[in-house]
Write an enzyme that holds these catalytic residues in place. Structure first.
Site, PDB file in Angstrom:
ATOM      1  N   LYS A 128      19.112   5.129 -32.051  1.00 34.43           N
ATOM      2  CA  LYS A 128      18.122   4.220 -31.437  1.00 34.43           C
ATOM      3  C   LYS A 128      16.753   4.550 -32.029  1.00 34.43           C
ATOM      4  O   LYS A 128      15.977   5.304 -31.451  1.00 34.43           O
ATOM      5  CB  LYS A 128      18.136   4.414 -29.925  1.00 34.43           C
ATOM      6  CG  LYS A 128      17.051   3.657 -29.183  1.00 34.43           C
ATOM      7  CD  LYS A 128      17.304   3.619 -27.686  1.00 34.43           C
ATOM      8  CE  LYS A 128      16.153   2.984 -26.953  1.00 34.43           C
ATOM      9  NZ  LYS A 128      16.462   2.655 -25.565  1.00 34.43           N
ATOM     10  N   GLU A 184      17.645   9.090 -30.055  1.00 32.23           N
ATOM     11  CA  GLU A 184      16.461   8.218 -30.117  1.00 32.23           C
ATOM     12  C   GLU A 184      15.240   8.924 -30.712  1.00 32.23           C
ATOM     13  O   GLU A 184      14.485   9.566 -29.988  1.00 32.23           O
ATOM     14  CB  GLU A 184      16.125   7.688 -28.710  1.00 32.23           C
ATOM     15  CG  GLU A 184      14.919   6.750 -28.720  1.00 32.23           C
ATOM     16  CD  GLU A 184      14.548   6.192 -27.339  1.00 32.23           C
ATOM     17  OE1 GLU A 184      15.167   6.576 -26.338  1.00 32.23           O
ATOM     18  OE2 GLU A 184      13.627   5.370 -27.272  1.00 32.23           O
TER      19      GLU A 184
HETATM   20  P1  13P Z   1      11.089   0.273 -25.127  1.00 35.88           P
HETATM   21  O1  13P Z   1      12.058  -0.767 -25.642  1.00 35.88           O
HETATM   22  O2  13P Z   1      10.200  -0.252 -24.048  1.00 35.88           O
HETATM   23  O3  13P Z   1      10.384   0.987 -26.228  1.00 35.88           O
HETATM   24  O4  13P Z   1      11.959   1.372 -24.404  1.00 35.88           O
HETATM   25  C1  13P Z   1      13.064   1.885 -25.019  1.00 35.88           C
HETATM   26  C2  13P Z   1      13.386   3.183 -24.431  1.00 35.88           C
HETATM   27  O5  13P Z   1      14.470   3.389 -23.969  1.00 35.88           O
HETATM   28  C3  13P Z   1      12.357   4.233 -24.445  1.00 35.88           C
HETATM   29  O6  13P Z   1      12.985   5.468 -24.334  1.00 35.88           O
END
Ligand code: 13P
Length: 347
Positions: free
Chosen positions: A220, A178
């Protein structure tokens, strides 16, 4: 030893068409902030009760393939006395776990951060796996300003993300990688595009250096979007096109699925953007969601810590999950926001 069959099985479930991931892995500090903002007391039991509300929503498994849990939740039980991972598995939903330990200052940077948590990660994974987790999440954060993200922050965070991913695959757990370019600031879409390209590019350079098998990761990323305080708001179409343009340049087709974070967009924006990307057609990867706020906001605000509000809160969560599932297929329309979407019954 890597068990490829296990990784393949997890990937095949996470990439089911029209399904996404629910991020319910807010750290205690983050969920405390979210609860306090709407007057909910934050205790171990209110966090448990809220997360139970989410995952006992009937038939949410039609739209959600996996749920990312926070360590505390992995060890908690529902009011019926079964653990959260057990309940998810019973419903055909994969339990995952956030494994990073948050942000720390990156020394000698321009006041930037690096994500910590690599020390002892392998041992923690063995434990998480024994408790049912089959995939993991690690978030790296990049803030946009005139001078950031710096080359140092881009390189260091990419290396840490890749080391994390390699360690997870070694334990036959699928890593969610991510990289989040933050929406905070006055920057334009063009600036976000300029920053996101080298960030994603360096993540994939590092994954390559660390021999991470791209077939068994979930990417992500943040979307390419104008800053929250930018005066020229980019349109849905502009966000979709810029995001896909940058991802096409930086993400190999070997990556099976891209599941976006919502990053502070409204629930409706996050759904509309995902839908517009899928309507562009012939994408090299599955394109879906891994939202926290965009799936949970309404649900949390309706729940407010009171048992009597659970049916309406679940209804709100079910509606967002369904609309995002449609967006993951490119079949959502704004008009659906006004429709009453009833919870599928358990019968
Ligand atoms: P949000 O969709 O609220 O941005 O959160 C995603 C997430 O997993 C943050 O690490």
């Amino acid at each position: 030893m890597i068990n490829i069959k296990e990784l393949e099985l997890t990937m095949s479930k996470l990439t089911a068409k029209g399904k996404g991931i629910l991020a319910a892995d807010e750290s205690t500090a983050t969920i405390t902030k979210r609860f306090q903002a709407i007057g909910i007391e934050c205790t171990e039991d209110t966090r448990r009760a809220y997360r139970e509300t989410l995952i006992t929503t009937s038939h949410f498994n039609q739209f959600i393939a996996g749920v990312i849990l926070y360590e505390e939740t992995l060890n908690q039980k529902t009011s019926k006395g079964i653990t959260f991972p057990e309940l998810l598995k019973k419903d055909g939903v994969l339990p995952g776990i956030k494994v990073d330990k948050g942000l720390v200052h990156l020394a000698n940077s321009l006041d930037e951060n690096v994500t910590q948590g690599l020390d002892g990660l392998q041992e923690r994974l063995v434990e998480y796996k024994s408790k049912g987790a089959c995939f993991t999440k690690w978030r790296a954060v990049y803030a946009i300003s005139d001078k950031t993200p710096s080359a140092l922050a881009i390189k260091t965070n990419a290396d840490v993300l890749a080391r994390y991913a390699a360690i997870c695959q070694e334990q036959s757990m699928v890593p969610i990688v991510e990289p989040e370019v933050l929406i905070d600031g006055t920057h334009t879409l063009a600036k976000c595009e300029e920053v996101s390209e080298p960030v994603f590019h360096e993540v994939f350079n590092a994954l390559y250096r660390h021999n991470v098998k791209l077939e068994y990761i979930v990417l992500k990323p943040s979307m390419v979007i104008s800053g929250k305080s930018c005066s020229q708001k980019a349109s849905v179409d502009e966000v979709a096109k810029a995001t896909i343009r940058i991802l096409r340049r930086t993400v190999p087709g070997a990556v099976p699925t891209i599941n976006f974070l919502s990053g502070g967009q409204t629930p409706e924006q996050a759904t509309a953007h995902l839908n517009a990307m899928n309507q562009l057609g012939s994408l090299p990867w599955n394109v879906s969601f891994s939202y926290a706020r965009a799936l949970q906001d309404y649900c949390m605000k309706i729940w407010l810590g009171q048992a009597k509000n659970i049916p309406a809160a679940q209804q709100a969560f079910y509606k967002r999950a369904k609309l995002n599932s449609l967006a993951a297929l490119g079949e959502y329309s704004e008009a659906m926001e006004k429709e009453e979407i009833l919870l599928a019954s358990n019968s």
